[in-house]
Design an enzyme around this catalytic site. Sequence first.
Site, PDB file in Angstrom:
ATOM      1  N   TYR A  53       0.821  -1.241  -0.007  1.00  0.00           N
ATOM      2  CA  TYR A  53       0.007   0.133   0.096  1.00  0.00           C
ATOM      3  C   TYR A  53       0.795   1.298  -0.002  1.00  0.00           C
ATOM      4  CZ  TYR A  53      -4.016  -2.947   1.414  1.00  0.00           C
ATOM      5  OH  TYR A  53      -5.040  -3.756   1.546  1.00  0.00           O
ATOM      6  N   SER A 236     -13.669  -4.334   1.048  1.00  0.00           N
ATOM      7  CA  SER A 236     -14.633  -3.997   0.223  1.00  0.00           C
ATOM      8  C   SER A 236     -15.770  -4.121   0.701  1.00  0.00           C
ATOM      9  CB  SER A 236     -14.123  -4.380  -1.423  1.00  0.00           C
ATOM     10  OG  SER A 236     -12.818  -3.790  -1.773  1.00  0.00           O
ATOM     11  N   LEU A 238     -17.997  -1.858   1.008  1.00  0.00           N
ATOM     12  CA  LEU A 238     -18.758  -1.046   0.415  1.00  0.00           C
ATOM     13  C   LEU A 238     -18.835  -1.510  -1.294  1.00  0.00           C
ATOM     14  CD1 LEU A 238     -18.272   2.240   2.186  1.00  0.00           C
ATOM     15  CD2 LEU A 238     -20.334   0.631   2.496  1.00  0.00           C
ATOM     16  N   GLY A 239     -18.459  -2.607  -1.814  1.00  0.00           N
ATOM     17  CA  GLY A 239     -18.380  -2.897  -2.953  1.00  0.00           C
ATOM     18  C   GLY A 239     -17.453  -1.939  -3.769  1.00  0.00           C
ATOM     19  N   GLY A 241     -17.023   1.000  -3.186  1.00  0.00           N
ATOM     20  CA  GLY A 241     -17.661   2.497  -3.491  1.00  0.00           C
ATOM     21  C   GLY A 241     -19.128   2.192  -4.299  1.00  0.00           C
ATOM     22  N   LEU A 243     -21.704   0.666  -3.607  1.00  0.00           N
ATOM     23  CA  LEU A 243     -22.727   0.686  -2.492  1.00  0.00           C
ATOM     24  C   LEU A 243     -23.098   2.041  -1.828  1.00  0.00           C
ATOM     25  CD1 LEU A 243     -22.412  -2.954  -1.198  1.00  0.00           C
ATOM     26  CD2 LEU A 243     -24.377  -2.200  -2.358  1.00  0.00           C
ATOM     27  N   THR A 244     -22.434   2.993  -2.076  1.00  0.00           N
ATOM     28  CA  THR A 244     -22.475   4.310  -1.674  1.00  0.00           C
ATOM     29  C   THR A 244     -23.621   4.995  -2.742  1.00  0.00           C
ATOM     30  OG1 THR A 244     -20.727   5.434  -3.092  1.00  0.00           O
ATOM     31  CG2 THR A 244     -20.154   4.771  -0.820  1.00  0.00           C
ATOM     32  N   GLY A 245     -23.657   4.496  -3.697  1.00  0.00           N
ATOM     33  CA  GLY A 245     -24.469   4.973  -4.813  1.00  0.00           C
ATOM     34  C   GLY A 245     -23.966   6.089  -5.805  1.00  0.00           C
ATOM     35  N   LYS A 246     -22.837   6.425  -5.129  1.00  0.00           N
ATOM     36  CA  LYS A 246     -22.352   7.787  -6.010  1.00  0.00           C
ATOM     37  C   LYS A 246     -21.858   7.433  -7.514  1.00  0.00           C
ATOM     38  CE  LYS A 246     -17.602   6.261  -4.416  1.00  0.00           C
ATOM     39  NZ  LYS A 246     -16.487   7.041  -3.463  1.00  0.00           N
TER      40      LYS A 246
END
Length: 347
Positions: A53, A236, A238-239, A241, A243-246
């Site tokens: 990272y 992950s 939130l998939g 990102g 799943l945030t819907g953004k």
Amino acid sequence: MRMRPLGRTGLEVSELCLGTMTFGTQTPPEDAHAQMERARKAGVNFLDTAEMYPVNPVRAETVGRSEEIIGDWFAKTGRRGEWIVATKHSGEGLKAVRDGAPISSKTIPETVEGSLRRLRTDVIDLYQFHWPNRGSYMFRQNWRYDPSGQDRAETIAHMEDALEALERQVEKGNIRFFGLSNESAWGTCQWLRLAEERGRPRVQTIQNEYSLLCRLYDTDLAELSANEDVHLLPFSPLGAGFLTGKYQGGAVPEGSRMSLNAGMGGRKSPRVFEAVAAYLEIASRFGLDPVQMALAWAARRPFVASAIFGATTLAQLEHALGAAEVTLSDELLEAIDEAHRDHPMPY
């Protein structure tokens, strides 16, 4: 903040784990340190990093930077003891790290020492192998995964070699416990069997991708977790990102992962957006924030120790921490399972 057992280590970790893969690229050091402060204040006592990272992208010149930023906070504050720290040894094929050398008794000592130096600590609480030398069905490889070419004898010999090297690191006091990442049920069983037969360090955790959009863990690995106390650390949740819907409606926010990686590591497809829409509708129907719902769901699964989430900004971190206060009703869980049946594995 709920606390959960970490395998059979005797340690208790917060149900949310601070992921640090953006520390040093999308998240500058001062913001990373602010995240660590805020997460601790909220009751988070567990953080996850890796020698490779930051990501997005992984580059030879930035390898280890996330660990260095964490180590700088430890040195500045003197509060290393407040955190349970997990890091990872990169596996075969990543050219940016040791020119892609595989995990072995040769590479384990040098990688442990490198992480200790960068983290400015005397001990790593949980040392994980980032992915198996033999390969993995994770990272969207499951669709065409074929293990028929594996050499069992070679794999077992590697495991014995690595476990012996890990035992030496435990004896030296450099690491406390051992975990896997991107592993299978068969692989984990072999690590467990060999450790028990030879008195080597036991696998305590598996860090695999897991979310409302990726539920590969729900069958064989979940059974293994239940019977062997090898707990999942979902990454992950939130998939990535989604799943945030953004990203709905074709949106690509500036500075987001999709703006840096258009294909989202193979996750982007029309089916993903349909599945996300279903989960956004459920969150709206039950009066929940979709980020907090997705995080709480992943963290509360019976085989999970702690769900690893990352935040680019302090505001995103603050938002995510609200998951600790979410209540998941039976009706909500039933609705989630119905959506999963309608939209199984959309990537």
